[in-house]
Design an enzyme around this catalytic site. Structure first.
Site, PDB file in Angstrom:
ATOM      1  N   ILE A 160       0.847  -1.197   0.000  1.00  0.00           N
ATOM      2  CA  ILE A 160       0.000   0.000   0.000  1.00  0.00           C
ATOM      3  C   ILE A 160       0.887   1.254   0.000  1.00  0.00           C
ATOM      4  CG2 ILE A 160      -1.921   1.196   1.142  1.00  0.00           C
ATOM      5  CD1 ILE A 160      -2.430  -1.771  -0.030  1.00  0.00           C
ATOM      6  N   GLU A 365      -1.109  -1.254 -10.911  1.00  0.00           N
ATOM      7  CA  GLU A 365      -2.372  -0.660 -11.414  1.00  0.00           C
ATOM      8  C   GLU A 365      -2.878  -1.343 -12.674  1.00  0.00           C
ATOM      9  OE1 GLU A 365      -2.886   3.653 -11.117  1.00  0.00           O
ATOM     10  OE2 GLU A 365      -1.071   3.654  -9.899  1.00  0.00           O
TER      11      GLU A 365
HETATM   12  C1  LIG Z   1       5.314  -0.178  -5.778  1.00  0.00           C
HETATM   13  C2  LIG Z   1       3.941  -0.741  -5.671  1.00  0.00           C
HETATM   14  C3  LIG Z   1       2.910   0.065  -5.211  1.00  0.00           C
HETATM   15  C4  LIG Z   1       1.619  -0.468  -5.067  1.00  0.00           C
HETATM   16  N1  LIG Z   1       0.633   0.332  -4.543  1.00  0.00           N
HETATM   17  C5  LIG Z   1      -0.565  -0.211  -4.265  1.00  0.00           C
HETATM   18  C6  LIG Z   1      -1.551   0.557  -3.567  1.00  0.00           C
HETATM   19  O1  LIG Z   1      -1.353   1.733  -3.200  1.00  0.00           O
HETATM   20  N2  LIG Z   1      -2.735  -0.042  -3.258  1.00  0.00           N
HETATM   21  C7  LIG Z   1      -3.011  -1.336  -3.627  1.00  0.00           C
HETATM   22  O2  LIG Z   1      -4.113  -1.796  -3.329  1.00  0.00           O
HETATM   23  N3  LIG Z   1      -2.089  -2.086  -4.307  1.00  0.00           N
HETATM   24  C8  LIG Z   1      -0.879  -1.566  -4.616  1.00  0.00           C
HETATM   25  N4  LIG Z   1       0.070  -2.325  -5.258  1.00  0.00           N
HETATM   26  C9  LIG Z   1      -0.227  -3.688  -5.644  1.00  0.00           C
HETATM   27  C10 LIG Z   1      -0.310  -3.910  -7.161  1.00  0.00           C
HETATM   28  O3  LIG Z   1      -1.481  -3.304  -7.653  1.00  0.00           O
HETATM   29  C11 LIG Z   1      -0.243  -5.404  -7.411  1.00  0.00           C
HETATM   30  O4  LIG Z   1       1.110  -5.812  -7.179  1.00  0.00           O
HETATM   31  C12 LIG Z   1      -0.681  -5.781  -8.798  1.00  0.00           C
HETATM   32  O5  LIG Z   1      -2.077  -5.622  -8.905  1.00  0.00           O
HETATM   33  C13 LIG Z   1      -0.316  -7.238  -9.150  1.00  0.00           C
HETATM   34  O6  LIG Z   1      -0.744  -8.103  -8.151  1.00  0.00           O
HETATM   35  P1  LIG Z   1       0.257  -9.216  -7.570  1.00  0.00           P
HETATM   36  O7  LIG Z   1       1.512  -8.545  -7.205  1.00  0.00           O
HETATM   37  O8  LIG Z   1      -0.463  -9.967  -6.508  1.00  0.00           O
HETATM   38  O9  LIG Z   1       0.539 -10.189  -8.791  1.00  0.00           O
HETATM   39  P2  LIG Z   1      -0.336 -11.464  -9.205  1.00  0.00           P
HETATM   40  O10 LIG Z   1      -1.775 -11.099  -9.274  1.00  0.00           O
HETATM   41  O11 LIG Z   1       0.030 -12.615  -8.354  1.00  0.00           O
HETATM   42  O12 LIG Z   1       0.196 -11.725 -10.681  1.00  0.00           O
HETATM   43  C14 LIG Z   1       1.498 -12.265 -10.937  1.00  0.00           C
HETATM   44  C15 LIG Z   1       1.712 -12.295 -12.443  1.00  0.00           C
HETATM   45  O13 LIG Z   1       0.749 -13.174 -13.050  1.00  0.00           O
HETATM   46  C16 LIG Z   1       0.020 -12.491 -14.047  1.00  0.00           C
HETATM   47  N5  LIG Z   1      -1.356 -12.951 -14.041  1.00  0.00           N
HETATM   48  C17 LIG Z   1      -2.263 -12.831 -13.039  1.00  0.00           C
HETATM   49  N6  LIG Z   1      -3.441 -13.375 -13.422  1.00  0.00           N
HETATM   50  C18 LIG Z   1      -3.270 -13.839 -14.695  1.00  0.00           C
HETATM   51  C19 LIG Z   1      -4.113 -14.490 -15.651  1.00  0.00           C
HETATM   52  N7  LIG Z   1      -5.395 -14.742 -15.362  1.00  0.00           N
HETATM   53  N8  LIG Z   1      -3.590 -14.825 -16.845  1.00  0.00           N
HETATM   54  C20 LIG Z   1      -2.296 -14.565 -17.129  1.00  0.00           C
HETATM   55  N9  LIG Z   1      -1.458 -13.954 -16.279  1.00  0.00           N
HETATM   56  C21 LIG Z   1      -1.941 -13.587 -15.078  1.00  0.00           C
HETATM   57  C22 LIG Z   1       0.092 -11.013 -13.664  1.00  0.00           C
HETATM   58  O14 LIG Z   1      -0.092 -10.206 -14.802  1.00  0.00           O
HETATM   59  C23 LIG Z   1       1.514 -10.928 -13.107  1.00  0.00           C
HETATM   60  O15 LIG Z   1       2.419 -10.794 -14.187  1.00  0.00           O
HETATM   61  C24 LIG Z   1       1.358  -1.813  -5.428  1.00  0.00           C
HETATM   62  C25 LIG Z   1       2.409  -2.625  -5.889  1.00  0.00           C
HETATM   63  C26 LIG Z   1       3.688  -2.117  -5.986  1.00  0.00           C
HETATM   64  C27 LIG Z   1       4.797  -3.027  -6.434  1.00  0.00           C
END
Ligand SMILES: Cc1cc2nc3c(=O)[nH]c(=O)nc-3n(C[C@H](O)[C@H](O)[C@H](O)COP(=O)(O)OP(=O)(O)OC[C@H]3O[C@@H](n4cnc5c(N)ncnc54)[C@H](O)[C@@H]3O)c2cc1C
Length: 384
Positions: A160, A365
């Site tokens: 976050i 995002e």
């Molecule tokens: C610096 C930073 C700031 C952030 N700030 C915020 C914030 O302020 N508030 C907040 O709520 N979140 C925040 N996030 C979280 C961010 O939005 C998530 O990291 C992002 O949505 C990806 O989720 P995950 O990391 O769980 O990856 P996952 O959902 O586990 O995905 C891993 C990989 O698998 C791929 N993938 C997932 N599903 C599928 C599918 N169905 N088919 C094919 N490929 C797929 C994804 O594209 C990704 O490449 C932040 C993250 C970072 C790193």
């Protein structure tokens, strides 16, 4: 069909461009971590943006903002992205960031949260992601159970941004597990000093920012802090996500344009094997491909913003523009960094910072795969 920007937007574009060239590019490598502006620099720049009438770009004039429509905001964000002087996330020099969710608050909530944000007295963070729910927020587990006039919240939110600075968080919670993302997720405003709300981890990222983990343990949140109706959380989120995606797109095209400026200029000066790099086809093609892709991305971003200003649903256009522009910027930064050779890898130029920042945009995002998944759904529904 007229593809020219209206005259007033061309003037706005020129004004912001000159501001960036004169005030920001000269100081852009002063802070090599590029995350925070020095307080005195921030105050000086804020005075200038106020004088230019660009205070709180998207906030309606009735609340003291500049009241720009989305196309105008895109024009401004694009120009601002031509410099690495400003942090890529978080604080700006355009006044408090008023997240669109705040417009959905009722009058009583506006008194407690909206106006303090507009006046710069309070800041907020957005907490949706969880350890087991990132791209698929429908699988979130943070639970809010109603007990009379309050909710008891339990769960963990991860990554976050600005959680440590925030006075309150906009937290997405499960209020009806049986309905899940189809009416079972709600949005609560949670004061960060509520007993049971703790920041338990900070993640160091390659971009330099440090998003946090927040744990909620039997946190008691007034039911009066529910935004909209119970179960409306996802629907409300849709209202502002398109704006965020076009902001990504505008940032990507601004960075790509500056990279092309830098690549072209360096290629003319740098001589190898007796000739400037600019005379080599291998270098010219990098610049030509970059320029073509920038043009395509800019048309996509401007068109989506314009269509949104006409009151039309632009979810698909915003997905496509965000995906294409972010990926385009990664390719362009990579090519221009390559043109610069070793100097491109140093922190004397903004290229290495953009290389890392823009790469991160393919995950945060809305990761690229997820954008493609949503666009494919639309294609399969529409054709064949
Ligand atoms: C610096 C930073 C700031 C952030 N700030 C915020 C914030 O302020 N508030 C907040 O709520 N979140 C925040 N996030 C979280 C961010 O939005 C998530 O990291 C992002 O949505 C990806 O989720 P995950 O990391 O769980 O990856 P996952 O959902 O586990 O995905 C891993 C990989 O698998 C791929 N993938 C997932 N599903 C599928 C599918 N169905 N088919 C094919 N490929 C797929 C994804 O594209 C990704 O490449 C932040 C993250 C970072 C790193």
């Amino acid at each position: 069909m007229d593809f020219n920007l209206p005259e007033e937007l061309q003037m706005l574009q020129q004004t912001v461009r000159q501001f960036v060239d004169k005030e920001l590019i000269p100081i852009e490598m002063q802070s090599k971590d590029g995350v925070e502006l020095k307080p005195d620099v921030k105050t000086r720049l804020e005075k200038k943006t106020r004088d230019m009438g660009l205070w709180m770009l998207d906030v309606p004039e009735e609340y003291g903002g500049a009241g720009l429509d989305l196309l105008a905001q895109v024009v401004v964000w694009e120009q601002l992205a031509r410099t690495a002087a400003l942090p890529s996330r978080g604080e700006t020099i355009f006044g408090p960031e008023v997240r669109p969710i705040l417009y959905s608050l009722n009058d009583e909530q506006k008194q407690r949260y909206f106006y303090p944000v507009v006046k710069g007295e309070k800041t907020m963070c957005f907490a949706q992601t969880e350890p087991d729910a990132g791209s698929d927020p429908g699988s979130m587990k943070t639970r809010a159970v109603r007990h009379g006039d309050h909710y008891i919240v339990n769960g963990v939110k991860r990554f976050i941004t600005d959680a440590e600075k925030a006075d309150f968080a906009q937290v997405m919670v499960v209020t009806d597990p049986a309905k899940g993302s189809h009416g079972g997720i709600s949005c609560l405003l949670v004061d960060m000093n509520t007993p049971g709300v703790k920041i338990t981890a900070r993640y160091k990222t390659i971009m330099g920012d440090e998003p946090c983990e927040i744990v909620f343990e039997d946190a008691k949140v007034p039911a009066a802090n529910l935004v909209g109706k119970e179960g409306e959380g996802f629907k409300l989120a849709q209202k502002w996500l398109s704006v965020g995606r076009l902001r990504h797109g505008a940032r990507a095209i601004g960075i790509a344009e500056r990279c092309i400026e830098m690549g072209s200029s360096y290629a003319k000066q740098r001589v190898t094997f007796g000739k400037p790099l600019a005379e080599r086809q291998a270098i010219q093609w990098k610049l030509a491909d970059s320029y073509i892709e920038l043009h395509a991305a800019r048309l996509m971003v401007y068109q989506a913003a314009w269509k949104s200003d006409q009151g039309e649903d632009t979810r698909n256009e915003a997905y496509m523009a965000k995906l294409y522009a972010d990926e385009m910027s990664v390719r362009v930064v990579d090519r221009v960094l390559q043109i610069h050779g070793g100097i491109g890898l140093t922190l004397d130029l903004p290229l290495a910072k953009w290389f890392v920042d823009q790469r991160s945009r393919l995950i945060t995002e809305g990761a690229s795969e997820v954008m493609r998944m949503v666009i494919a759904r639309h294609v399969l529904k529409t054709y064949g």
